[in-house]
Scaffold this motif. Structure first.
Motif, PDB file in Angstrom:
ATOM      1  N   GLN A   1       0.858  -1.180   0.000  1.00 29.50           N
ATOM      2  CA  GLN A   1       0.000   0.000   0.000  1.00 29.50           C
ATOM      3  C   GLN A   1       0.895   1.230   0.000  1.00 29.50           C
ATOM      4  N   VAL A   2       0.560   2.201  -0.849  1.00 29.02           N
ATOM      5  CA  VAL A   2       1.337   3.432  -0.899  1.00 29.02           C
ATOM      6  C   VAL A   2       0.407   4.642  -0.947  1.00 29.02           C
ATOM      7  N   TYR A   3       0.932   5.740  -0.448  1.00 27.07           N
ATOM      8  CA  TYR A   3       0.240   7.021  -0.506  1.00 27.07           C
ATOM      9  C   TYR A   3       0.974   7.855  -1.542  1.00 27.07           C
ATOM     10  N   LEU A   4       0.249   8.366  -2.530  1.00 27.34           N
ATOM     11  CA  LEU A   4       0.838   9.166  -3.598  1.00 27.34           C
ATOM     12  C   LEU A   4       0.414  10.613  -3.486  1.00 27.34           C
ATOM     13  N   GLU A   5       1.338  11.493  -3.761  1.00 28.24           N
ATOM     14  CA  GLU A   5       1.025  12.900  -3.979  1.00 28.24           C
ATOM     15  C   GLU A   5       1.659  13.272  -5.301  1.00 28.24           C
ATOM     16  N   GLY A   6       0.901  13.979  -6.125  1.00 25.15           N
ATOM     17  CA  GLY A   6       1.396  14.373  -7.437  1.00 25.15           C
ATOM     18  C   GLY A   6       1.229  15.853  -7.679  1.00 25.15           C
ATOM     19  N   LEU A   7       2.143  16.398  -8.469  1.00 22.74           N
ATOM     20  CA  LEU A   7       2.151  17.828  -8.753  1.00 22.74           C
ATOM     21  C   LEU A   7       2.738  18.039 -10.145  1.00 22.74           C
ATOM     22  N   VAL A   8       2.122  18.929 -10.936  1.00 25.84           N
ATOM     23  CA  VAL A   8       2.605  19.235 -12.278  1.00 25.84           C
ATOM     24  C   VAL A   8       3.887  20.067 -12.191  1.00 25.84           C
TER      25      VAL A   8
ATOM     26  N   LEU B   1       5.832  12.744  -8.574  1.00 28.06           N
ATOM     27  CA  LEU B   1       5.084  11.919  -7.627  1.00 28.06           C
ATOM     28  C   LEU B   1       5.969  11.629  -6.429  1.00 28.06           C
ATOM     29  N   SER B   2       5.415  11.817  -5.254  1.00 29.26           N
ATOM     30  CA  SER B   2       6.076  11.321  -4.056  1.00 29.26           C
ATOM     31  C   SER B   2       5.278  10.091  -3.632  1.00 29.26           C
ATOM     32  N   VAL B   3       5.989   9.036  -3.305  1.00 32.05           N
ATOM     33  CA  VAL B   3       5.360   7.753  -2.999  1.00 32.05           C
ATOM     34  C   VAL B   3       5.855   7.300  -1.627  1.00 32.05           C
ATOM     35  N   ILE B   4       4.902   7.145  -0.704  1.00 30.24           N
ATOM     36  CA  ILE B   4       5.233   6.735   0.666  1.00 30.24           C
ATOM     37  C   ILE B   4       4.624   5.362   0.920  1.00 30.24           C
TER      38      ILE B   4
ATOM     39  N   PHE C   1       1.512   0.438   8.180  1.00 30.97           N
ATOM     40  CA  PHE C   1       0.583   1.126   9.079  1.00 30.97           C
ATOM     41  C   PHE C   1      -0.731   0.380   9.154  1.00 30.97           C
ATOM     42  N   LYS C   2      -1.363   0.384  10.302  1.00 34.55           N
ATOM     43  CA  LYS C   2      -2.686  -0.245  10.456  1.00 34.55           C
ATOM     44  C   LYS C   2      -3.736   0.755  10.033  1.00 34.55           C
ATOM     45  N   ASN C   3      -4.759   0.291   9.331  1.00 38.74           N
ATOM     46  CA  ASN C   3      -5.852   1.180   8.891  1.00 38.74           C
ATOM     47  C   ASN C   3      -6.783   1.507  10.022  1.00 38.74           C
TER      48      ASN C   3
END
Length: 183
Positions: free
Chosen positions: A157-164, A173-176, A181-183
């Motif tokens: 599972q990853v958290y993405l943030e994207g910016l032009v 893209l930053s990928v964490i 982590f527990k949901n």
């Protein structure tokens, strides 16, 4: 003031400083049999030499600044503890850092010009497609959670943030990794 005027102003300033140094140091070596034209040429050569020395010093200082900036960039991008990817408008990987390559399970440069979507689990394709579309449409930071996983690779599972970036032709893209982590 336009570029030509600025450039001319800089040249004039350099020349004034060089002429001042020639005058202060009395650099002109005059031989008794030198004509006035030869004296003028000698003075001009000395002025130009000082200008070149000043420009060389400025270039060396600029080079030091660039070297420091490159080292800082390398540390921030290449060795960051999160994955960084630069994708073009088609979703092809233009660049990535070591952590990003580690997340995908291969060597860093083997991914260049590879479609990032190939590394996304089938269940996350729709989420990623909407996310990716919004990056280029909204022109602001967008985020989502997806699952990276392909072939028999371990899904995470990853958290993405994207910016032009780059005139809207690429996105960062930053990928964490949030799989621990527990949901």
């Amino acid at each position: 003031m336009n570029y030509k005027q600025l450039n001319s102003s800089i040249r004039d300033d350099l020349r004034q400083k060089a002429e001042k140094q020639v005058n202060e140091k009395h650099l002109q070596i005059v031989k008794p049999n030198m004509s006035s034209e030869e004296k003028k040429l000698l003075r001009e050569v000395q002025i130009l030499q000082i200008i070149l020395e000043m420009q060389n010093e400025e270039l060396q200082q600029t080079n030091e600044v660039v070297e420091k900036a490159l080292k800082k960039y390398t540390m921030l991008f290449d060795f960051a503890p999160i994955g960084y990817f630069i994708l073009d408008t088609e979703g092809l990987i233009c660049d990535l850092n070591f952590t990003g390559a580690e997340m995908l399970g291969e060597k860093r440069f083997s991914f260049l010009k590879t479609d990032f979507k190939l590394f996304i689990s089938k269940e996350s394709h729709t989420i990623f497609s909407r996310f990716f579309e919004r990056i280029f449409c909204d022109a602001e930071k967008v985020s989502c959670k997806i699952t990276l996983g392909y072939n028999d690779r371990l899904a995470r599972q990853v958290y993405l943030e994207g910016l032009v970036i780059e005139n809207e032709q690429e996105c960062l893209l930053s990928v964490i990794d949030i799989s621990h982590f527990k949901n």
